[in-house]
Design an enzyme around this catalytic site. Structure first.
Site, PDB file in Angstrom:
ATOM      1  N   LEU A  46       0.795  -1.116  -0.141  1.00 48.02           N
ATOM      2  CA  LEU A  46      -0.143   0.103  -0.067  1.00 48.02           C
ATOM      3  C   LEU A  46       0.961   1.257  -0.031  1.00 48.02           C
ATOM      4  O   LEU A  46       1.792   1.263   0.797  1.00 48.02           O
ATOM      5  CB  LEU A  46      -0.700  -0.028   1.301  1.00 48.02           C
ATOM      6  CG  LEU A  46      -1.980  -1.075   1.315  1.00 48.02           C
ATOM      7  CD1 LEU A  46      -2.863  -1.150   2.651  1.00 48.02           C
ATOM      8  CD2 LEU A  46      -3.052  -0.554   0.094  1.00 48.02           C
ATOM      9  N   ASP A  47       0.450   2.202  -0.779  1.00 47.61           N
ATOM     10  CA  ASP A  47       1.565   3.338  -0.681  1.00 47.61           C
ATOM     11  C   ASP A  47       1.390   4.083   0.395  1.00 47.61           C
ATOM     12  O   ASP A  47       0.707   3.683   0.931  1.00 47.61           O
ATOM     13  CB  ASP A  47       1.135   4.081  -2.060  1.00 47.61           C
ATOM     14  CG  ASP A  47      -0.060   4.782  -2.338  1.00 47.61           C
ATOM     15  OD1 ASP A  47      -0.654   5.003  -1.242  1.00 47.61           O
ATOM     16  OD2 ASP A  47      -0.458   4.983  -3.302  1.00 47.61           O
ATOM     17  N   VAL A  48       2.395   5.245   0.552  1.00 43.11           N
ATOM     18  CA  VAL A  48       2.427   5.773   1.858  1.00 43.11           C
ATOM     19  C   VAL A  48       1.139   6.484   2.215  1.00 43.11           C
ATOM     20  O   VAL A  48       0.786   6.630   3.499  1.00 43.11           O
ATOM     21  CB  VAL A  48       3.783   6.999   1.737  1.00 43.11           C
ATOM     22  CG1 VAL A  48       3.440   7.768   2.980  1.00 43.11           C
ATOM     23  CG2 VAL A  48       4.790   6.073   1.617  1.00 43.11           C
ATOM     24  N   SER A  50      -1.828   5.457   1.438  1.00 41.04           N
ATOM     25  CA  SER A  50      -2.980   4.447   1.528  1.00 41.04           C
ATOM     26  C   SER A  50      -2.922   3.832   2.773  1.00 41.04           C
ATOM     27  O   SER A  50      -1.842   3.765   3.535  1.00 41.04           O
ATOM     28  CB  SER A  50      -2.761   3.337   0.484  1.00 41.04           C
ATOM     29  OG  SER A  50      -3.106   4.110  -0.960  1.00 41.04           O
TER      30      SER A  50
END
Length: 188
Positions: A46-48, A50
């Site tokens: 999950l990106d930062v 998210s």
């Protein structure tokens, strides 16, 4: 040979889904949450910006299995504006996004409007009603291209403001508190 270990976590906003920080950014890492055993890996990322369900394992075969298209990944997405039924239909049938410098049409999935799921506020405020209305949509996909869900909502004219993964296969975020880590005997 040692027994593999598996974990379910509720990744908070602002954390990198990794154990090392190659860019040396001042962000928290997964290892800051728990003393994970050596060779623990995040299954997907999950990106930062998210939040939500993140699975970890010491078993590379389990990781590859879950990252395959066999399992649905469900996201609750807060978007800018009141998303239309037409936009939701496009999300279901697939939309054209950019991926690796090329145009890519996402595979058909599921999407539907949802009420505000009332997740706890995150550490950085998104915005307030002075900036216009927002709405929530559930998006269920089996693939996982780089920033795919964010690109999908932008492609239909409703940029993502908040993205929370709530389910992978049959594993749900349920009542896991933000930053909570739960060890489980099996993932699938």
């Amino acid at each position: 040979m040692s027994k593999h270990r598996h974990f379910i976590i509720h990744k908070p906003w602002g954390m990198i889904s990794q154990f090392v920080n190659p860019a040396k950014r001042k962000k928290k890492l997964l290892g800051d949450l728990y003393n994970f055993p050596d060779k623990t890996m995040a299954i997907g990322r999950l990106d930062v910006a998210s939040e939500g369900l993140l699975l970890l394992t010491t078993d590379g075969k389990v990781s590859a299995e879950i990252r395959s298209q066999k399992y649905e990944k469900e996201y609750y997405v807060q978007v800018d504006g009141i998303i239309t039924k037409e936009a939701v239909e496009k999300l279901k049938t697939g939309v054209e996004i950019g991926f690796n410098g090329k145009k890519y049409t996402t595979k058909p999935g599921k999407a539907f409007l949802i009420n505000d799921p009332k997740f706890p506020l995150r550490s950085q405020k998104i915005r307030d009603e002075r900036h216009g209305p927002t709405s929530w949509v559930s998006i269920i996909i089996r693939e996982g291209k780089f920033r795919q869900v964010r690109k999908m909502t932008a492609a239909v004219g409703f940029p993502t403001l908040r993205l929370i993964r709530v389910r992978i296969g049959e594993i749900k975020l349920d009542n896991l508190e933000v930053s909570e880590v739960k060890e489980v005997t099996t993932l699938m």
